[in-house]
Motif scaffolding. Structure first.
Motif, PDB file in Angstrom:
ATOM      1  N   CYS A   1      22.913  -9.269   5.496  1.00  0.00           N
ATOM      2  CA  CYS A   1      22.655  -8.031   6.240  1.00  0.00           C
ATOM      3  C   CYS A   1      22.378  -8.393   7.698  1.00  0.00           C
ATOM      4  O   CYS A   1      21.227  -8.590   8.081  1.00  0.00           O
ATOM      5  N   PRO A   2      23.404  -8.484   8.526  1.00  0.00           N
ATOM      6  CA  PRO A   2      23.224  -8.914   9.922  1.00  0.00           C
ATOM      7  C   PRO A   2      22.265  -8.037  10.725  1.00  0.00           C
ATOM      8  O   PRO A   2      21.656  -8.514  11.686  1.00  0.00           O
ATOM      9  N   ASP A   3      22.111  -6.766  10.349  1.00  0.00           N
ATOM     10  CA  ASP A   3      21.213  -5.869  11.074  1.00  0.00           C
ATOM     11  C   ASP A   3      19.790  -5.892  10.527  1.00  0.00           C
ATOM     12  O   ASP A   3      18.943  -5.083  10.934  1.00  0.00           O
ATOM     13  N   LEU A   4      19.525  -6.808   9.604  1.00  0.00           N
ATOM     14  CA  LEU A   4      18.197  -6.892   8.986  1.00  0.00           C
ATOM     15  C   LEU A   4      17.128  -7.176  10.040  1.00  0.00           C
ATOM     16  O   LEU A   4      17.292  -8.041  10.901  1.00  0.00           O
ATOM     17  N   ILE A   5      16.008  -6.453   9.952  1.00  0.00           N
ATOM     18  CA  ILE A   5      14.857  -6.682  10.831  1.00  0.00           C
ATOM     19  C   ILE A   5      13.854  -7.540  10.070  1.00  0.00           C
ATOM     20  O   ILE A   5      13.386  -7.157   8.993  1.00  0.00           O
ATOM     21  N   ALA A   6      13.537  -8.717  10.610  1.00  0.00           N
ATOM     22  CA  ALA A   6      12.550  -9.609   9.986  1.00  0.00           C
ATOM     23  C   ALA A   6      11.171  -9.248  10.511  1.00  0.00           C
ATOM     24  O   ALA A   6      10.909  -9.302  11.719  1.00  0.00           O
ATOM     25  N   VAL A   7      10.279  -8.880   9.610  1.00  0.00           N
ATOM     26  CA  VAL A   7       8.935  -8.436   9.984  1.00  0.00           C
ATOM     27  C   VAL A   7       7.911  -9.433   9.445  1.00  0.00           C
ATOM     28  O   VAL A   7       7.870  -9.664   8.233  1.00  0.00           O
ATOM     29  N   PRO A   8       7.079 -10.042  10.299  1.00  0.00           N
ATOM     30  CA  PRO A   8       6.052 -10.966   9.799  1.00  0.00           C
ATOM     31  C   PRO A   8       4.956 -10.210   9.055  1.00  0.00           C
ATOM     32  O   PRO A   8       4.765  -9.003   9.266  1.00  0.00           O
ATOM     33  N   HIS A   9       4.243 -10.913   8.183  1.00  0.00           N
ATOM     34  CA  HIS A   9       3.136 -10.287   7.460  1.00  0.00           C
ATOM     35  C   HIS A   9       2.097  -9.772   8.454  1.00  0.00           C
ATOM     36  O   HIS A   9       1.617 -10.506   9.298  1.00  0.00           O
ATOM     37  N   GLY A  10       1.746  -8.490   8.322  1.00  0.00           N
ATOM     38  CA  GLY A  10       0.781  -7.906   9.241  1.00  0.00           C
ATOM     39  C   GLY A  10      -0.637  -7.845   8.704  1.00  0.00           C
ATOM     40  O   GLY A  10      -1.563  -7.515   9.431  1.00  0.00           O
ATOM     41  N   GLY A  11      -0.826  -8.152   7.413  1.00  0.00           N
ATOM     42  CA  GLY A  11      -2.167  -8.121   6.843  1.00  0.00           C
ATOM     43  C   GLY A  11      -2.579  -6.723   6.412  1.00  0.00           C
ATOM     44  O   GLY A  11      -1.861  -5.735   6.596  1.00  0.00           O
ATOM     45  N   GLY A  12      -3.771  -6.631   5.834  1.00  0.00           N
ATOM     46  CA  GLY A  12      -4.304  -5.353   5.383  1.00  0.00           C
ATOM     47  C   GLY A  12      -3.826  -4.906   4.027  1.00  0.00           C
ATOM     48  O   GLY A  12      -4.185  -3.819   3.561  1.00  0.00           O
ATOM     49  N   TYR A  13      -3.014  -5.733   3.343  1.00  0.00           N
ATOM     50  CA  TYR A  13      -2.451  -5.331   2.046  1.00  0.00           C
ATOM     51  C   TYR A  13      -3.524  -5.182   0.968  1.00  0.00           C
ATOM     52  O   TYR A  13      -3.523  -4.220   0.200  1.00  0.00           O
ATOM     53  N   SER A  14      -4.445  -6.143   0.922  1.00  0.00           N
ATOM     54  CA  SER A  14      -5.496  -6.098  -0.104  1.00  0.00           C
ATOM     55  C   SER A  14      -6.367  -4.864   0.054  1.00  0.00           C
ATOM     56  O   SER A  14      -6.766  -4.234  -0.935  1.00  0.00           O
ATOM     57  N   ARG A  15      -6.654  -4.499   1.290  1.00  0.00           N
ATOM     58  CA  ARG A  15      -7.516  -3.339   1.542  1.00  0.00           C
ATOM     59  C   ARG A  15      -6.868  -2.061   1.006  1.00  0.00           C
ATOM     60  O   ARG A  15      -7.531  -1.234   0.364  1.00  0.00           O
ATOM     61  N   LEU A  16      -5.565  -1.880   1.248  1.00  0.00           N
ATOM     62  CA  LEU A  16      -4.882  -0.685   0.759  1.00  0.00           C
ATOM     63  C   LEU A  16      -4.738  -0.712  -0.758  1.00  0.00           C
ATOM     64  O   LEU A  16      -4.829   0.322  -1.424  1.00  0.00           O
ATOM     65  N   SER A  17      -4.509  -1.907  -1.314  1.00  0.00           N
ATOM     66  CA  SER A  17      -4.441  -2.035  -2.768  1.00  0.00           C
ATOM     67  C   SER A  17      -5.759  -1.612  -3.407  1.00  0.00           C
ATOM     68  O   SER A  17      -5.776  -0.913  -4.429  1.00  0.00           O
ATOM     69  N   GLN A  18      -6.859  -2.003  -2.787  1.00  0.00           N
ATOM     70  CA  GLN A  18      -8.174  -1.625  -3.311  1.00  0.00           C
ATOM     71  C   GLN A  18      -8.365  -0.113  -3.283  1.00  0.00           C
ATOM     72  O   GLN A  18      -8.963   0.470  -4.194  1.00  0.00           O
ATOM     73  N   LYS A  19      -7.857   0.541  -2.246  1.00  0.00           N
ATOM     74  CA  LYS A  19      -7.967   1.999  -2.169  1.00  0.00           C
ATOM     75  C   LYS A  19      -7.206   2.667  -3.311  1.00  0.00           C
ATOM     76  O   LYS A  19      -7.672   3.656  -3.882  1.00  0.00           O
ATOM     77  N   VAL A  20      -6.025   2.120  -3.630  1.00  0.00           N
ATOM     78  CA  VAL A  20      -5.245   2.669  -4.743  1.00  0.00           C
ATOM     79  C   VAL A  20      -6.011   2.520  -6.047  1.00  0.00           C
ATOM     80  O   VAL A  20      -6.131   3.470  -6.834  1.00  0.00           O
ATOM     81  N   MET A  21      -6.541   1.317  -6.297  1.00  0.00           N
ATOM     82  CA  MET A  21      -7.257   1.077  -7.554  1.00  0.00           C
ATOM     83  C   MET A  21      -8.522   1.918  -7.630  1.00  0.00           C
ATOM     84  O   MET A  21      -8.905   2.392  -8.710  1.00  0.00           O
ATOM     85  N   ALA A  22      -9.187   2.133  -6.508  1.00  0.00           N
ATOM     86  CA  ALA A  22     -10.390   2.973  -6.501  1.00  0.00           C
ATOM     87  C   ALA A  22     -10.036   4.412  -6.870  1.00  0.00           C
ATOM     88  O   ALA A  22     -10.788   5.093  -7.585  1.00  0.00           O
ATOM     89  N   ALA A  23      -8.893   4.885  -6.401  1.00  0.00           N
ATOM     90  CA  ALA A  23      -8.442   6.227  -6.755  1.00  0.00           C
ATOM     91  C   ALA A  23      -8.167   6.338  -8.258  1.00  0.00           C
ATOM     92  O   ALA A  23      -8.515   7.340  -8.899  1.00  0.00           O
ATOM     93  N   LEU A  24      -7.549   5.301  -8.824  1.00  0.00           N
ATOM     94  CA  LEU A  24      -7.284   5.304 -10.271  1.00  0.00           C
ATOM     95  C   LEU A  24      -8.584   5.269 -11.063  1.00  0.00           C
ATOM     96  O   LEU A  24      -8.699   5.908 -12.118  1.00  0.00           O
ATOM     97  N   ASP A  25      -9.557   4.519 -10.561  1.00  0.00           N
ATOM     98  CA  ASP A  25     -10.840   4.419 -11.257  1.00  0.00           C
ATOM     99  C   ASP A  25     -11.554   5.768 -11.334  1.00  0.00           C
ATOM    100  O   ASP A  25     -12.356   5.995 -12.249  1.00  0.00           O
ATOM    101  N   ARG A  26     -11.285   6.649 -10.384  1.00  0.00           N
ATOM    102  CA  ARG A  26     -11.897   7.981 -10.429  1.00  0.00           C
ATOM    103  C   ARG A  26     -11.251   8.837 -11.522  1.00  0.00           C
ATOM    104  O   ARG A  26     -11.864   9.774 -12.020  1.00  0.00           O
TER     105      ARG A  26
END
Length: 449
Positions: free
Chosen positions: A111-136
């Motif tokens: 895919c020559p037009d592919l945009i390579a994006v470095p890891h920006g962080g914050g993934y664990s924090r958002l994952s925790q929000k999802v799991m907290a919502a399920l826990d409710r």
């Protein structure tokens, strides 16, 4: 897309004629009546198990950070110049054959037009929000990865599809992330249903829901390729194909004895799985995190001290952020170093006060590096890790106001990085810390990284 079944049994302690109010005592142990009811539910009542998968999770997070990426072919991962690897790719990129774990350079060729994006962080924090919502929603949630979970909703009155749609809306509204869900009477079939549901839609974000009716599991599984089965990898699928077993319907047709002769003890279990027989419960027992680490393999071996220090700082920031996202602190800091000849060593230090601060981790890792590195010797890989983890946030030293100030600075940096990206903010100076005992260890498989 959903397959619904009519049986919709729910239950509470009142409905089963069980005394309510307070808790029970049994052999000196305290028992929650509703928990007892959940575990002792009659086997004739079909379970309602959901499997949730956050759609292209890392990519979805990067779209939150940069909405201009939405709809475009892009991949999150390492640098395309050499050894960088794709961690996750957008659905637009997948149409070109780009896949996770693929070298970024190969992904760009596809895919020559592919945009390579470095890891920006914050993934664990958002994952925790999802799991907290399920826990409710229910206490019966089993997280199996950063972007997946099983949910036992047997005690919720609505049918599985209604609950799944409600979860989708909740995650979208609260966390702004897309997700797909599969439903069935077992964890195995629910997970397969998620995958089939996602494959059956042709939208940019799947947002699929597929529920398999109780008793319809063999029919649902029969036409699927054997690789659809959880735990069947490419090599096993190839081996089965050579034996004439290409679909789960083929597995259903074979005898247990023939499957055992071909696959060993797993053959009998595969036979059960092919019919959707899986009584494993949704486990609510948390899995203890024993280490948090980050490493990078260089496109070209590096022998420059300043460049290596810069990499150590970046890795330390990733590890520190992961610790803070998971509300963890660490007392052991570890350095992993691989030379150009592939020989790998690890060094570690136990510090006085457990920490989750980037700068403390970096200063420790840098000191370990200076003790291990031979000036001018090329390095192929660097890694920073933490172990001896605990919960509860930074354990401040008695009489220490500096630590409190550094935490306020760290919080401000985290906020800036969330808003503008990790590359925009850097520490301006290095601090010195009083370290504890040192230990030099040779690398052992799976020790820290």
């Amino acid at each position: 897309m959903a397959i619904l079944f009519g049986m919709n049994l729910s239950g509470s302690v009142e409905e089963y004629g069980v005394p309510t109010g307070g808790q029970w005592r049994l052999d000196g142990a305290t028992i929650d009546p509703n928990r007892w009811l959940h575990l002792s539910r009659p086997m004739t009542t079909p379970r309602k198990i959901l499997h949730l998968d956050l759609d292209a999770f890392f990519c979805a997070v990067e779209v939150l950070r940069n909405p201009d990426l939405d709809g475009k072919p892009f991949a999150v991962g390492g640098s395309p110049e050499g050894r960088g690897v794709v961690s996750s790719c957008s659905y637009a990129a997948r149409k070109f054959g780009v896949r996770s774990a693929m070298p970024m350079s190969q992904a760009l060729r596809l895919c020559p037009d592919l945009i390579a994006v470095p890891h920006g962080g914050g993934y664990s924090r958002l994952s925790q929000k999802v799991m907290a919502a399920l826990d409710r929603l229910t206490s019966y949630v089993e997280q199996i990865s950063i972007d997946e979970a099983f949910i036992d909703v047997s005690d919720i009155p609505e049918d599985s599809e209604t609950i799944a749609r409600r979860i989708q809306m909740m995650i979208k509204e609260e966390v702004r992330l897309p997700c797909s869900l599969g439903g069935a009477t077992s964890k195995l079939v629910a997970k397969i249903a998620t995958n089939v549901g996602k494959d059956s839609v042709d939208t940019y974000w799947p947002n699929a829901v597929l529920v398999v009716a109780a008793g319809k599991e063999p029919e649902f599984l029969r036409p699927l390729p054997v690789k659809a089965m959880w735990g069947i990898g490419p090599k096993s699928a190839e081996r089965l194909s050579r034996a004439g077993i290409r679909t789960l319907g083929d597995v259903q047709a074979w005898s247990e004895e023939a499957l055992e002769a071909k696959l060993g003890s797993y053959g009998r279990r595969l036979k059960q799985f092919a019919f959707g027989i899986d009584d494993r419960p949704v486990s609510t027992d948390g899995r203890e995190v024993k280490s948090v680490s980050s490493e990078t393999t260089f496109d070209e071996d590096i022998a420059d001290r300043d460049r290596l220090h810069s990499v150590l700082l970046s890795l330390s920031q990733r590890v520190g952020r992961s610790l803070r996202d998971d509300a963890l602190v660490a007392k052991t800091i570890t350095l992993k170093l691989r030379w150009a000849d592939f020989k790998t060593i690890t060094r570690r230090v136990t510090i006085r006060d457990a920490t989750d601060l980037d700068q403390v981790i970096y200063t420790s890792a840098k000191s370990l590096f200076e003790r291990a590195w031979v000036a001018g010797k090329p390095v192929r890989l660097l890694g920073v890790g933490t172990a001896s983890l605990d919960t509860g946030g930074e354990q401040l030293s008695l009489f220490s106001q500096d630590d409190d100030r550094e935490h306020r600075v760290q919080d401000a940096l985290d906020d800036l990085r969330d808003r503008f990206g990790a590359a925009k903010t850097r520490w301006g100076r290095e601090h010195s810390h009083d370290f504890g005992r040192w230990a030099d260890v040779e690398e052992e498989k799976g020790e820290v990284f």
